[in-house]
Design a protein around this motif. Sequence first.
Motif, PDB file in Angstrom:
ATOM      1  N   SER A  84       2.071  -5.976   7.543  1.00  0.00           N
ATOM      2  CA  SER A  84       2.660  -4.800   6.892  1.00  0.00           C
ATOM      3  C   SER A  84       2.100  -4.715   5.471  1.00  0.00           C
ATOM      4  N   GLY A  85       2.296  -3.566   4.856  1.00  0.00           N
ATOM      5  CA  GLY A  85       1.910  -3.427   3.447  1.00  0.00           C
ATOM      6  C   GLY A  85       2.686  -4.413   2.594  1.00  0.00           C
ATOM      7  N   MET A  86       3.973  -4.590   2.902  1.00  0.00           N
ATOM      8  CA  MET A  86       4.792  -5.517   2.117  1.00  0.00           C
ATOM      9  C   MET A  86       4.293  -6.951   2.251  1.00  0.00           C
ATOM     10  N   ILE A  89       1.388  -7.318  -0.043  1.00  0.00           N
ATOM     11  CA  ILE A  89       1.804  -7.446  -1.444  1.00  0.00           C
ATOM     12  C   ILE A  89       2.398  -8.830  -1.704  1.00  0.00           C
ATOM     13  N   PHE A 110       6.945   1.638  -5.240  1.00  0.00           N
ATOM     14  CA  PHE A 110       7.571   1.747  -3.928  1.00  0.00           C
ATOM     15  C   PHE A 110       8.831   0.854  -3.932  1.00  0.00           C
ATOM     16  N   GLU A 153       0.550   0.861  -8.780  1.00  0.00           N
ATOM     17  CA  GLU A 153       0.192   1.774  -7.692  1.00  0.00           C
ATOM     18  C   GLU A 153      -0.700   2.854  -8.297  1.00  0.00           C
ATOM     19  N   ASN A 157       4.645   6.844  -6.416  1.00  0.00           N
ATOM     20  CA  ASN A 157       5.380   7.616  -5.424  1.00  0.00           C
ATOM     21  C   ASN A 157       6.858   7.329  -5.638  1.00  0.00           C
ATOM     22  N   ASP A 182      -2.276  -1.200  -5.722  1.00  0.00           N
ATOM     23  CA  ASP A 182      -1.860  -0.710  -4.407  1.00  0.00           C
ATOM     24  C   ASP A 182      -2.401   0.718  -4.315  1.00  0.00           C
ATOM     25  N   THR A 184      -2.553   2.687  -1.538  1.00  0.00           N
ATOM     26  CA  THR A 184      -2.144   3.282  -0.261  1.00  0.00           C
ATOM     27  C   THR A 184      -2.266   4.808  -0.256  1.00  0.00           C
ATOM     28  N   SER A 204      -1.371  -0.330   2.315  1.00  0.00           N
ATOM     29  CA  SER A 204      -0.524  -0.329   3.509  1.00  0.00           C
ATOM     30  C   SER A 204      -1.287   0.455   4.569  1.00  0.00           C
ATOM     31  N   THR A 206      -0.447   0.920   7.452  1.00  0.00           N
ATOM     32  CA  THR A 206       0.546   1.667   8.236  1.00  0.00           C
ATOM     33  C   THR A 206       0.339   3.169   8.049  1.00  0.00           C
ATOM     34  N   LYS A 207      -0.118   3.554   6.864  1.00  0.00           N
ATOM     35  CA  LYS A 207      -0.144   4.951   6.467  1.00  0.00           C
ATOM     36  C   LYS A 207      -1.391   5.638   7.036  1.00  0.00           C
ATOM     37  N   LEU A 216       2.320  -0.928  12.117  1.00  0.00           N
ATOM     38  CA  LEU A 216       2.405  -1.414  10.737  1.00  0.00           C
ATOM     39  C   LEU A 216       1.210  -2.311  10.437  1.00  0.00           C
ATOM     40  N   GLY A 217       0.792  -2.323   9.178  1.00  0.00           N
ATOM     41  CA  GLY A 217      -0.281  -3.230   8.789  1.00  0.00           C
ATOM     42  C   GLY A 217      -0.508  -3.166   7.289  1.00  0.00           C
ATOM     43  N   LEU A 356       4.406   7.858   5.407  1.00  0.00           N
ATOM     44  CA  LEU A 356       3.422   8.756   4.795  1.00  0.00           C
ATOM     45  C   LEU A 356       2.224   8.870   5.726  1.00  0.00           C
TER      46      LEU A 356
HETATM   47  C1  LIG Z   1       4.600   2.198   2.555  1.00  0.00           C
HETATM   48  C2  LIG Z   1       4.114   1.613   1.298  1.00  0.00           C
HETATM   49  C3  LIG Z   1       4.144   0.220   1.099  1.00  0.00           C
HETATM   50  C4  LIG Z   1       4.707  -0.726   2.128  1.00  0.00           C
HETATM   51  O1  LIG Z   1       3.966  -0.721   3.298  1.00  0.00           O
HETATM   52  P1  LIG Z   1       4.589  -1.166   4.717  1.00  0.00           P
HETATM   53  O2  LIG Z   1       3.409  -1.106   5.618  1.00  0.00           O
HETATM   54  O3  LIG Z   1       5.663  -0.193   5.047  1.00  0.00           O
HETATM   55  O4  LIG Z   1       5.136  -2.538   4.540  1.00  0.00           O
HETATM   56  C5  LIG Z   1       3.662  -0.271  -0.090  1.00  0.00           C
HETATM   57  N1  LIG Z   1       3.169   0.540  -1.043  1.00  0.00           N
HETATM   58  C6  LIG Z   1       3.115   1.880  -0.885  1.00  0.00           C
HETATM   59  C7  LIG Z   1       2.544   2.725  -1.974  1.00  0.00           C
HETATM   60  C8  LIG Z   1       3.590   2.461   0.289  1.00  0.00           C
HETATM   61  O5  LIG Z   1       3.542   3.787   0.430  1.00  0.00           O
END
Ligand SMILES: *Cc1c(COP(=O)(O)O)cnc(C)c1O
Length: 413
Positions: A84-86, A89, A110, A153, A157, A182, A184, A204, A206-207, A216-217, A356
């Motif tokens: 996941s993005g988290m 991080i 975030f 970031e 956001n 970050d 994303t 992330s 995921t987006k 997720l990733g 997103l």
């Molecule tokens: C969604 C998001 C994250 C977290 O990512 P996940 O894949 O949901 O864990 C971190 N930073 C930003 C800017 C995001 O939009």
Amino acid sequence: MKDISFETQLLHLPYEKPDSYHALAMPVYHSVAYEFETAEAMEEAFCGRTKDHCYSRITNPTVQYFEDRVRAVTDAWSVTALNSGMSAISNALLTLTYAGSNIVTSPHLFGNTYSFLKNTLAALGVEARFCDLTNLEEVRSQVDENTCAIFLETITNPQMEVADLKALADIGQTAAVPLIADSTVVPFPFFRAKDFGVDIEIVSSTKYISGGATSLGGLIIDYGTFNWSRSKVLKTWCGPVGNEAFSTRMRREIHRNIGAYLTPQAAYMQTLGMETLQLRFMRQAATCLDLARRLQQVEGIASVNYTGLEDNPFHTLSRAQFGEYPGAMLTFDLASREACFSFLNKLKLIRRATNLFDNKSLIIHPASTIYGSFTEDVRRSMHVKQQTIRLSVGLEQTDDLLNDIMQAIPSPE
Ligand SMILES: *Cc1c(COP(=O)(O)O)cnc(C)c1O
């Protein structure tokens, strides 16, 4: 393949080892373990002297192929894919912090990132120094000998703030502090983080990258640009150059111990998603700019926030760093929280959901959801307002989105 574009390279990147059936798509290796011919070969692999896979919490051929593709597009030194993005991080920050250290950052983050810094890392003795990253004097005054990173970031956001990355990188370089971003909201290859002095980029996946919100990733992209020999926790991981220490410790210790590697199925979907990233990003971002301009004309919408708009206070900086299309997310303000709720409830096409850059347009009221568990005081310090709506623009036609918004907008008194 050096003379062809990144996009083309990405599609045709060969496997490290040929597949025995000549599969055109990278097979999904859904195996936890890998077998060895001999005890000696096993020892070599487990001690990291060969590149053979041992166990899929640590490496996996399908995930590695995804990482290799990202490395080819970004020209990075090392790429790690997490689940996941988290986790990207948390793995990145746990690799370089220690009790008594600090991270200089902004409160514009975030929600979970803010909580990770403010609560999780604080419990381990790591201080988050929240400041205004657009005020370089303030940043300089926050950095000291225990600062492990300047973290931000790239477009925050939902505030949509843009800091000057090169200026922050300069402050970092003078103080021997890495810049971690970050990105994303505008990921590679549309934003070339390395050119702006970013040492470690986090995305992330995921987006945009997952392609239609399939999985997720998260990615940690290490450009190998930082010399870690002055880092209290990384200096023992340094070789002669000192730039490998971060990824070496992260891969050999932190990510193995935490256990948040990407799964092979998700790596397959995200590799596929990445093949259409360019097309989807350009289309979604162009629709977002068009929509932002048209929403500015709508009576009943108090303000529209998108850094691609010429009258946005961050427009010049945003254009220099992210080009004409700074992503496919915008926010707009209505009169009140009640007006926002009433508007959201009337929408027929745009989906009420978080996330997103799905193929579908998604809409949310951040203050009551992503930031809903925070106190109003904390929300105010993060500049998350009750009147703000966040829209992630999908692949629909602009007119269809605008029509849906118009039929739901409160009519002016
Ligand atoms: C969604 C998001 C994250 C977290 O990512 P996940 O894949 O949901 O864990 C971190 N930073 C930003 C800017 C995001 O939009």
